[in-house]
Design a protein around this motif. Structure first.
Motif, mmCIF file in Angstrom:
data_model
loop_
_atom_site.group_PDB
_atom_site.id
_atom_site.type_symbol
_atom_site.label_atom_id
_atom_site.label_comp_id
_atom_site.label_asym_id
_atom_site.label_seq_id
_atom_site.Cartn_x
_atom_site.Cartn_y
_atom_site.Cartn_z
ATOM 1 N N ASP A 12 1.103 -0.946 0.257
ATOM 2 C CA ASP A 12 -0.594 0.149 -0.214
ATOM 3 C C ASP A 12 0.806 1.071 0.194
ATOM 4 N N LEU A 13 0.006 2.860 0.054
ATOM 5 C CA LEU A 13 1.443 3.349 -0.111
ATOM 6 C C LEU A 13 1.147 4.490 1.359
ATOM 7 N N GLY A 14 1.924 4.943 1.702
ATOM 8 C CA GLY A 14 1.726 5.771 3.091
ATOM 9 C C GLY A 14 2.838 7.080 3.468
ATOM 10 N N CYS A 15 2.726 7.144 4.422
ATOM 11 C CA CYS A 15 3.034 9.156 4.239
ATOM 12 C C CYS A 15 4.458 7.892 4.697
ATOM 13 N N SER A 16 5.317 8.744 4.387
ATOM 14 C CA SER A 16 6.894 8.833 4.190
ATOM 15 C C SER A 16 7.176 9.647 5.288
ATOM 16 N N LYS A 17 6.499 10.529 6.800
ATOM 17 C CA LYS A 17 7.016 10.742 7.924
ATOM 18 C C LYS A 17 7.121 9.801 9.307
ATOM 19 N N CYS A 18 4.952 8.963 8.709
ATOM 20 C CA CYS A 18 5.443 8.852 10.061
ATOM 21 C C CYS A 18 4.425 7.121 9.627
ATOM 22 N N GLY A 19 4.760 6.951 8.013
ATOM 23 C CA GLY A 19 4.188 5.345 7.865
ATOM 24 C C GLY A 19 2.999 5.090 7.401
ATOM 25 N N ARG A 20 1.543 5.945 8.131
ATOM 26 C CA ARG A 20 0.694 4.856 8.131
ATOM 27 C C ARG A 20 0.090 5.275 6.515
ATOM 28 N N LYS A 26 0.951 7.177 -5.541
ATOM 29 C CA LYS A 26 2.678 6.766 -5.668
ATOM 30 C C LYS A 26 3.807 8.301 -5.747
ATOM 31 N N GLY A 27 4.412 8.981 -4.687
ATOM 32 C CA GLY A 27 5.669 9.719 -4.874
ATOM 33 C C GLY A 27 4.919 11.463 -4.350
ATOM 34 N N ALA A 28 3.362 11.529 -4.446
ATOM 35 C CA ALA A 28 2.643 12.704 -4.958
ATOM 36 C C ALA A 28 2.752 13.502 -3.154
ATOM 37 N N LEU A 29 2.856 14.469 -3.066
ATOM 38 C CA LEU A 29 2.640 15.203 -2.450
ATOM 39 C C LEU A 29 1.520 15.310 -1.625
ATOM 40 N N TYR A 30 1.984 15.151 -0.450
ATOM 41 C CA TYR A 30 0.168 15.735 0.577
ATOM 42 C C TYR A 30 0.472 16.002 2.103
ATOM 43 N N THR A 31 -0.572 16.173 2.253
ATOM 44 C CA THR A 31 -0.759 16.161 4.064
ATOM 45 C C THR A 31 -1.203 15.801 4.888
ATOM 46 N N CYS A 32 -0.478 14.714 5.500
ATOM 47 C CA CYS A 32 -0.958 13.613 5.608
ATOM 48 C C CYS A 32 -1.870 13.886 6.878
ATOM 49 N N THR A 33 -3.235 12.395 7.189
ATOM 50 C CA THR A 33 -3.840 13.233 8.481
ATOM 51 C C THR A 33 -4.152 12.802 9.276
ATOM 52 N N HIS A 34 -2.808 11.692 9.356
ATOM 53 C CA HIS A 34 -2.102 10.904 10.916
ATOM 54 C C HIS A 34 -1.623 12.000 11.489
ATOM 55 N N CYS A 35 -0.955 12.768 10.830
ATOM 56 C CA CYS A 35 0.063 12.964 11.399
ATOM 57 C C CYS A 35 0.344 14.538 11.437
ATOM 58 N N ASN A 36 0.094 15.217 10.020
ATOM 59 C CA ASN A 36 -0.665 16.212 10.082
ATOM 60 C C ASN A 36 0.795 16.785 9.424
ATOM 61 N N ASN A 37 1.392 16.480 8.816
ATOM 62 C CA ASN A 37 3.086 17.288 8.027
ATOM 63 C C ASN A 37 2.236 17.164 6.875
ATOM 64 N N THR A 38 3.066 19.176 7.044
ATOM 65 C CA THR A 38 3.056 19.140 5.159
ATOM 66 C C THR A 38 3.538 18.318 4.217
ATOM 67 N N GLN A 39 4.398 18.483 4.181
ATOM 68 C CA GLN A 39 5.612 18.146 2.934
ATOM 69 C C GLN A 39 5.501 15.968 2.486
ATOM 70 N N SER A 40 4.605 15.646 3.277
ATOM 71 C CA SER A 40 4.925 14.163 3.170
ATOM 72 C C SER A 40 4.598 13.173 2.114
#
Length: 111
Positions: A12-20, A26-40
């Motif tokens: 599956d695909l997940g956040c580069s910071k928290c892994g969730r 794949k490869g897209a920049l997004y805001t993670c809804t779990h860790c709120n990192n805006t540069q995930s």
């Protein structure tokens, strides 16, 4: 790992910071809804489920991205690309090697 197959690898695909798990391509920049990192960055994650057998019996294991990468000596990005291409044969061959190769598993506590 006498029964392991390619179907035991889950991607599956997940956040580069928290892994969730995330919902971006794949490869897209997004805001993670779990860790709120805006540069995930959406990165491949991998899970491998298998039964290991030794003289003491049989145990079921589930290992995740870092451990799978170590076991296969490939990155999750490489494996993700292989499973969904003609190179799936290479992954199948690696898994078939696990059927007859002794592997040292160090098991410890997890959360």
């Amino acid at each position: 790992m006498p029964e392991a197959t390619l179907d035991d690898l889950y991607f599956d695909l997940g956040c580069s910071k928290c892994g969730r798990k995330g919902d971006a391509k794949k490869g897209a920049l997004y805001t993670c809804t779990h860790c709120n990192n805006t540069q995930s960055v959406s990165v491949p994650r991998i899970t491998f489920k298998f039964k290991a057998v030794d003289a003491t019996g049989t145990r079921k294991f589930t290992i995740f991205t870092r451990e799978v990468e170590t076991l296969f000596d490939l990155t999750s990005d490489q494996m993700h690309g292989m499973k969904y291409s003609d190179n799936a044969t290479m992954l199948k061959e690696k898994i078939e090697q696990f059927h007859t190769t002794e592997i040292y598993l160090q098991v410890g506590p997890t959360n």
